[in-house]
Design a protein around this motif. Structure first.
Motif, PDB file in Angstrom:
ATOM      1  N   PHE A 244       0.743  -1.806  -0.168  1.00 37.21           N
ATOM      2  CA  PHE A 244      -0.154   0.237  -0.162  1.00 37.21           C
ATOM      3  C   PHE A 244       1.063   1.466  -0.282  1.00 37.21           C
ATOM      4  N   VAL A 245       2.059   1.390   0.821  1.00 40.36           N
ATOM      5  CA  VAL A 245       3.208   2.312   0.767  1.00 40.36           C
ATOM      6  C   VAL A 245       3.571   2.233  -0.690  1.00 40.36           C
ATOM      7  N   TYR A 246       3.375   1.843  -1.031  1.00 34.89           N
ATOM      8  CA  TYR A 246       4.746   1.473  -2.377  1.00 34.89           C
ATOM      9  C   TYR A 246       3.705   2.081  -3.240  1.00 34.89           C
ATOM     10  N   LEU A 247       2.804   1.776  -3.559  1.00 35.87           N
ATOM     11  CA  LEU A 247       1.471   1.730  -4.630  1.00 35.87           C
ATOM     12  C   LEU A 247       0.980   3.517  -4.559  1.00 35.87           C
ATOM     13  N   VAL A 248       1.081   4.283  -3.448  1.00 32.76           N
ATOM     14  CA  VAL A 248       1.125   5.585  -2.831  1.00 32.76           C
ATOM     15  C   VAL A 248       2.217   6.646  -2.922  1.00 32.76           C
ATOM     16  N   ALA A 249       3.201   5.581  -3.005  1.00 31.35           N
ATOM     17  CA  ALA A 249       4.750   7.013  -2.357  1.00 31.35           C
ATOM     18  C   ALA A 249       4.840   6.799  -3.873  1.00 31.35           C
TER      19      ALA A 249
END
Length: 195
Positions: free
Chosen positions: A175-180
Motif C-alpha cells: 500500500f505504501v509503495y502504491l501510494v508513494a
C-alpha cells in the motif's frame, strides 16, 4: 399506613446495604495460576521437562504468605535437575505476578498426566488459609519415539506462527509503495505539460 417519606428512605437504605455488601466481598485477592510443561530431548536416552508456574493476583487486595506446592512428580519417574517443586513468597500485591520454574529429567518411558499445583495464601480478614489450583498440564509422552524432523519442518512452524504477521506487513508495504510511486499516466501528463 406507611409514611410517604419512609418508603423511599427504606428503598435507599436497602440499595446502600446491597452495594456495600457487594463492595465488601470484592475487596479480596483472586489468584489465578497457569502451569506449563515442555519436553526437551537431550539425547536418545534422556529427556528433560521444564515446568513453569505463573501466579497472578487478579483481585483488588494483597495476598500474604503465598506458597506454591507442586509435588505430584513421582520420584521413580522423574529426577529433579534444578529448582524446587515448592516455593514461598511473603506477599502478592493486587495485579501482581509471581513465577516459579524448575527442571526435571524423565527416567521412564511412557505417558504422564500431571496434577495441578496447589497455591495457598492468607487474607488478613480471614483466619483460615485460602487455596487455589493451577491449570493442569497436557499429558506428557516422556521418552516417546518421535519420527525424525523433516527438512522444511522449521519453515512450516515459522509460517504457522508468523504467517498472519507477514501477510499484514506485506499488505502495508504494498500500500505504501502504491501510494508513494506515481502512476505512469500521471508521469505522462506531467511530461506533456513541461513541453
Amino acid at each position: 399506613m406507611a409514611n410517604p417519606i419512609s418508603k423511599p428512605l427504606i428503598l435507599i437504605l436497602v440499595f446502600l446495604f446491597l452495594v456495600s455488601s457487594s463492595l465488601a466481598t470484592t475487596d479480596v485477592p483472586f489468584i489465578v495460576a497457569n502451569k506449563k510443561a515442555t519436553l526437551n530431548r537431550l539425547k536418545s536416552s534422556a529427556e528433560r521437562v521444564s515446568v513453569t508456574i505463573d501466579i497472578y493476583n487478579q483481585g483488588t487486595s494483597t495476598a500474604y504468605d503465598v506458597s506454591l506446592v507442586d509435588d505430584h512428580w513421582p520420584q521413580d519417574i522423574f529426577d529433579i535437575i534444578s529448582g524446587n517443586t515448592s516455593q514461598s513468597w511473603e506477599r502478592l500485591d493486587a495485579g501482581g505476578i509471581l513465577s516459579h520454574s524448575f527442571e526435571l529429567e524423565g527416567k521412564v518411558k511412557g505417558s504422564f498426566y500431571g496434577s495441578p499445583a496447589v497455591i495457598t495464601f492468607r487474607i488478613p480478614t480471614k483466619s483460615a488459609l485460602q487455596e487455589a489450583y493451577s491449570t493442569p498440564i497436557l499429558p506428557l509422552d516422556v521418552l516417546a519415539d518421535r519420527p525424525p524432523e523433516k527438512k522444511f519442518e522449521w519453515a512450516k512452524r515459522l509460517l504457522a506462527k508468523y504467517g498472519s504477521l507477514i501477510s499484514v506487513v506485506t499488505i502495508v508495504v504494498l500500500f505504501v509503495y502504491l501510494v508513494a510511486t506515481p502512476s505512469k499516466s500521471t508521469a505522462a501528463k506531467a511530461s506533456k505539460k513541461r513541453r
